[in-house]
Scaffold this motif. Sequence first.
Motif, short mmCIF file in Angstrom:
data_model
loop_
_atom_site.label_atom_id
_atom_site.label_comp_id
_atom_site.label_asym_id
_atom_site.label_seq_id
_atom_site.Cartn_x
_atom_site.Cartn_y
_atom_site.Cartn_z
N ALA B 93 51.34 2.20 5.51
CA ALA B 93 51.44 3.36 4.64
C ALA B 93 52.08 4.56 5.35
CB ALA B 93 50.06 3.75 4.11
N ASP B 103 48.91 -2.06 4.01
CA ASP B 103 49.01 -0.73 3.39
C ASP B 103 48.07 0.25 4.09
OD1 ASP B 103 46.59 -1.71 2.62
OD2 ASP B 103 46.85 -1.30 0.47
N ASP B 105 46.67 3.27 6.04
CA ASP B 105 47.05 4.66 6.30
C ASP B 105 46.57 5.05 7.71
OD1 ASP B 105 47.93 7.33 5.65
OD2 ASP B 105 45.80 7.83 5.50
#
Lengths: 335, 335
Positions: B93, B103, B105
Motif C-alpha cells: 500500500a 496490501d 500499509d
Amino acid sequence: MKSLYIGALDIGGTKMAATVANAQGPLARVTQPTVKTGSRRAPAEQGIALLEAACAQAGIERSRLHAVGVSSCGPFAQIDGMVALATPNICGARAQRADLPNDWDTIPLEQVLREQFGMVSIENDCVAAIVAERTFGAVRDEPDCVYATWSTGIGFGLCVDGRVLHGKRGNAGHAGHMLMSDQSDALCGCGNRGDLEALISGRGLGARQGQSARDLFTAARNGEPAARAAAAQAAQWFGRALYNLTATLDTRIFVIGGSVWEHHGDWLTPIVLKEIEMRLPVLTQGVSIVPAALGTLVADIGALGLVMPPDWISQWRDTQPWGALAALSMHMPAA
Amino acid sequence: MKSLYIGALDIGGTKMAATVANAQGPLARVTQPTVKTGSRRAPAEQGIALLEAACAQAGIERSRLHAVGVSSCGPFAQIDGMVALATPNICGARAQRADLPNDWDTIPLEQVLREQFGMVSIENDCVAAIVAERTFGAVRDEPDCVYATWSTGIGFGLCVDGRVLHGKRGNAGHAGHMLMSDQSDALCGCGNRGDLEALISGRGLGARQGQSARDLFTAARNGEPAARAAAAQAAQWFGRALYNLTATLDTRIFVIGGSVWEHHGDWLTPIVLKEIEMRLPVLTQGVSIVPAALGTLVADIGALGLVMPPDWISQWRDTQPWGALAALSMHMPAA
C-alpha cells in the motif's frame, strides 16, 4: 541552596547582557553595547566586567558565582581547543562591511572566561534558545524539537532524542546556510547563493524587495498583491526548510521566534505547515509549530539554563521568576 | 562470557539475514528472500524463524539469545508505540508499483519480536551502518560523523556529540528526501520533486539518463562528454547535500558506502569535497570524506553492534571476526 549563585552572559552583535541568579530567580541584569575595539580579548573581558557589575548590583562577590552560562552569536571557531567567536557581527576580518573598527578574525571567549570561572558552558544563541524553550518555554521536556528564529538572520537550535545538538565546534544549527535554491541568485552575507538566509531573512528580503521585512509582511497582510506573493513565497521557503529538517532529524515540533514570526506567525503558520504536511506523511505526520514563549529574553534564560542546578527548575517553572528580568535590567553606556 | 549470545536481523526489501554471535564472533548466518505475502506479521515472524535457524546452525537454543539487534530498511511508523515498518520496498500500500503481492500499509516489527525476546533494538539500516562504522569501521569513536549510502536510493545515519540520532519515530537520517532543487522536475518515489534521491540515486539517474548509474559513471570515467557532465552534476548535488548536513549538524567526517561510491568514490571525492569546502570555511574547515570500511555486511555488523555488550568491542576490534560472516552464511530458498 540560597547561597548558590550562577551567572549568564548574552553576547550579541549590538549589546551584551550579564545576569546573576540564585535558586529564587534572577537578582540583577546589566547590559552594555558590545565592545568592538582594542585587544581581541576585549569582548570577553567586557563580559567579565559586566558579570562583576551584575554581582555588585545584587550585592554579592563575583567569586561566589558557581558557574557561568553563555549564549553568543556565532559561528564559533576554536583557539587551543576552546570556543572562540568568528562572528561577522563582531569580527571585522569576517565581515564584508566597513563599520567594524577592528581587524579581528577570531576572538577568544572560553579561554578568557576560564581564567576567572571554574565552570563555563558556551552555546550558540539559538542552541541556548532551544535549551530555554525546553526548560521553561513552549516545548517543555520535548525530546524531538527545533527552535527557529526568523529575524534579520535565520538560525536554529536542534534537539533530538532529548539531547541538544552541539557539533564539532558548537556550530550545529547553522541550517540558515542550507542551500535551498539552484536558480535564485540571492546572495547571503556568508557568500552562498540561494541559501535559506539569503532567500528569506530580514536582511535578504530587504536587499531584494527594496523594503524591510516588516513593511513587506504588513503590506502582504493588507492585501497588496506583489507583497502578498513575495511574503507567501518566503513562507514557502521557510516551510521547505522545516520539512528538510524534519526529514533529516525526524523532528516532532518546531518552536519559532524572531521578529518576523512574533508579528506575523499567525499569518505564516498555515502556509509553512502546508509545505511540511504535503510531503512524505510517514515522516511529517504529527509535526506541529508553536510560537516561542520566552520572547526577547530567551537568550538570557537559555544561558542561565545551561548551568542551572537541576533542582532549581521545578521551582522556576512554578514561580516564573524570569518575568522580572526586564525590570531588573540596568543599562550601562558604552565602555 | 562464552555463554552469552546475541542475535541480529538485517531486513531488506529483497532479502532478510539472521546472525547469531558470542563474545568470540559470529557463529552462524542464515539468509532468505523477504516474505511479502500472508499476514502482516509474516515478515517479523520470518525474522524469528531465521534467528531460530541460525541458532540451530550454531548449535544453541534460541532461548539463549540475550538480545536481538535489528537493522531494517525504512521508513518506520509506530503501532501501539512500537516500531513498525512503512517501507515501500515491502508494504504494497506504500508503493507505486505492481510487483508487491500485498496490501500492507504498515507491518508490526517490534511488537512481534518482543513477544519472543526480552531485549530488542531496532534501527534504520543507515543508522545501524553508522553504529557499525563507528564501532568497527572507518570512523571508530568519532563523535561527529555521518554515514551516507549512494546506491539505488540515498540514505544517511547521523551521529552528533558522540550519540547516534534516532528521532521521534526512528526516522532521523532520511535526508535523501531533502529538497535540493527548485527547478528540476526529477520525481522521487516518495512523490517529492527535486529531492536528493530524485536527483542522484541510482533509481533517479536511471529514470532520467536512460542508463544505469553504473553505466553512466563508467562512461563518464571513459571520457564520454555527456555522461561526464551528468556524473559531475550528480557529484555536485551530493556535495551540496553533504554541505547542507555540515551546516546543520557541524559534522567532521563523512563515511560513504553504497554501490556508486564503492565503484567510483575515488573519482567522485574531489568533486564532492570541493562543494563542501568552497562554502563557509568556519563550518567546513577540516571536514573530510572516507570510504566505508565494512562493505555489504555493514547492516549485519551494525545490528550486532546495537545490542553488543561493550566489553566485546575491544576483542572484536583486534580479531575482526566479522570477516567470517560471508563464509558462514547459509542461503535458504524462499519460504
